[in-house]
Design an enzyme around this catalytic site. Structure first.
Site, PDB file in Angstrom:
ATOM      1  N   TYR A  53       0.953  -1.403   0.050  1.00  0.00           N
ATOM      2  CA  TYR A  53      -0.151  -0.049   0.011  1.00  0.00           C
ATOM      3  C   TYR A  53       0.877   1.211   0.102  1.00  0.00           C
ATOM      4  O   TYR A  53       1.938   1.220   0.477  1.00  0.00           O
ATOM      5  CB  TYR A  53      -0.996   0.102   1.147  1.00  0.00           C
ATOM      6  CG  TYR A  53      -1.874  -1.017   1.292  1.00  0.00           C
ATOM      7  CD1 TYR A  53      -2.455  -1.841   0.144  1.00  0.00           C
ATOM      8  CD2 TYR A  53      -2.684  -1.398   2.513  1.00  0.00           C
ATOM      9  CE1 TYR A  53      -3.239  -2.737   0.093  1.00  0.00           C
ATOM     10  CE2 TYR A  53      -3.622  -2.517   2.511  1.00  0.00           C
ATOM     11  CZ  TYR A  53      -3.807  -3.010   1.285  1.00  0.00           C
ATOM     12  OH  TYR A  53      -4.975  -3.955   1.348  1.00  0.00           O
ATOM     13  N   SER A 234     -13.641  -4.624   1.148  1.00  0.00           N
ATOM     14  CA  SER A 234     -14.563  -3.890   0.190  1.00  0.00           C
ATOM     15  C   SER A 234     -15.905  -4.331   0.342  1.00  0.00           C
ATOM     16  O   SER A 234     -16.650  -4.783  -0.709  1.00  0.00           O
ATOM     17  CB  SER A 234     -14.034  -4.350  -1.234  1.00  0.00           C
ATOM     18  OG  SER A 234     -12.729  -3.723  -1.276  1.00  0.00           O
ATOM     19  N   LEU A 236     -18.606  -2.599   0.693  1.00  0.00           N
ATOM     20  CA  LEU A 236     -19.281  -1.826  -0.139  1.00  0.00           C
ATOM     21  C   LEU A 236     -18.970  -1.866  -1.781  1.00  0.00           C
ATOM     22  O   LEU A 236     -19.276  -0.985  -2.492  1.00  0.00           O
ATOM     23  CB  LEU A 236     -19.405  -0.213   0.190  1.00  0.00           C
ATOM     24  CG  LEU A 236     -19.490  -0.046   1.657  1.00  0.00           C
ATOM     25  CD1 LEU A 236     -19.551   1.538   1.928  1.00  0.00           C
ATOM     26  CD2 LEU A 236     -21.322  -0.452   1.940  1.00  0.00           C
ATOM     27  N   GLY A 237     -18.176  -3.031  -1.945  1.00  0.00           N
ATOM     28  CA  GLY A 237     -17.787  -3.090  -3.700  1.00  0.00           C
ATOM     29  C   GLY A 237     -16.984  -2.122  -3.936  1.00  0.00           C
ATOM     30  O   GLY A 237     -17.266  -1.566  -5.161  1.00  0.00           O
ATOM     31  N   PHE A 238     -15.981  -1.778  -3.500  1.00  0.00           N
ATOM     32  CA  PHE A 238     -15.213  -0.478  -3.897  1.00  0.00           C
ATOM     33  C   PHE A 238     -15.877   0.733  -3.916  1.00  0.00           C
ATOM     34  O   PHE A 238     -15.642   1.498  -4.614  1.00  0.00           O
ATOM     35  CB  PHE A 238     -14.515  -0.865  -4.981  1.00  0.00           C
ATOM     36  CG  PHE A 238     -13.450  -2.079  -5.069  1.00  0.00           C
ATOM     37  CD1 PHE A 238     -11.997  -1.841  -4.248  1.00  0.00           C
ATOM     38  CD2 PHE A 238     -13.885  -3.231  -5.391  1.00  0.00           C
ATOM     39  CE1 PHE A 238     -11.419  -2.851  -4.173  1.00  0.00           C
ATOM     40  CE2 PHE A 238     -12.783  -4.464  -5.212  1.00  0.00           C
ATOM     41  CZ  PHE A 238     -11.603  -4.159  -4.762  1.00  0.00           C
ATOM     42  N   GLY A 239     -16.934   0.927  -2.949  1.00  0.00           N
ATOM     43  CA  GLY A 239     -17.779   2.139  -3.063  1.00  0.00           C
ATOM     44  C   GLY A 239     -18.694   2.348  -4.067  1.00  0.00           C
ATOM     45  O   GLY A 239     -19.448   3.379  -4.306  1.00  0.00           O
TER      46      GLY A 239
END
Length: 239
Positions: A53, A234, A236-239
């Site tokens: 990261y 994730s 939220l599914g990558f937002g």
């Protein structure tokens, strides 16, 4: 805040985990420090990072996320309030793109993790994704290229488990887990650990959301029957 007990660590961790992969790419160091302050004040004591990261990956920024966390730990002296997870990542700009989950590379990666994080231990150390080619990151289907790869060309599962157990015995990590792995991979690690009397993986960090429910097929039963925790990323599914 709701908490879950991690059996190997005998620790209560918040069901919400602070994900950090944008720090250094979308977030500044001061913003990262603000997020850590807020998370801990709200009872979020479980934080996750990786040597790769920030994300999207950038070789010039690699490690900045852990560095931001390290400066926060140094400033606040609150490392003991956090259950910290990090990872070894097989990225092409790390170890000349030749990362293997052997004792040498695991030890070298942990050296870097600990230095950037300004700590002498990591609570859960994860293999960011498998060394082998397989259908991770939500990919469906298992193709010919994947099946053509021989396991003889890869680090033996037992060697990886022994290396991680050695790091536990040294006190540099307290437990280990997998990430972006498959039902076959998880069971192979569990089987090898059990057969050889070694500490098994504690967790698996895989995607899980309304848009990606693949974990429910196979992996969910393993989690319940083998007592392996899911770190759902994730959600939220990558937002």
């Amino acid at each position: 805040m709701q908490y879950q007990t991690l059996p190997q660590l005998d620790e209560k961790v918040s069901k919400i985990c602070l994900g950090t992969m944008t720090w250094g790419q979308q977030n500044t160091e001061s913003e990262a420090h603000e997020q850590m302050d807020m998370a801990l004040s709200e009872g979020v004591n479980f934080w996750d990072t990786a040597e790769m990261y920030p994300s999207p990956p950038d070789k010039d920024k690699q490690g900045d996320t852990e560095r931001f966390m390290g400066t926060w730990f140094d400033k606040t002296k609150q490392r003991d309030k956090v259950i910290l997870a990090s990872k070894i990542s097989p990225m092409d700009f790390l170890r000349d793109g030749q990362t293997r989950f052997n004792a040498e590379h695991i030890s070298s990666a942990i050296d870097g993790n600990l230095e950037r994080l300004q700590t002498d231990y990591i609570d859960i150390y994860q293999l960011h994704w498998p060394e082998r080619k397989t259908n991770f990151f939500g990919q469906r289907g298992y193709d010919e290229e994947m099946s053509a790869q021989s396991l003889d060309d890869l680090t033996p599962f037992l060697e990886t488990i022994q290396a991680l157990n050695d790091e536990i015995n040294k006190g540099r990590i307290r437990a280990y887990g997998l990430s972006n792995d498959t039902a076959w991979g998880l069971m192979r690690y569990l089987w090898e650990a059990d057969k050889n009397g070694l500490i098994p993986p504690l967790t698996v960090q895989n995607p899980y959301s309304l848009l990606n429910r693949l974990y429910e097929v196979g992996m969910a039963e393993i989690a319940h029957r083998e007592n392996v925790g899911l770190l759902a990323y994730s959600p939220l599914g990558f937002g």
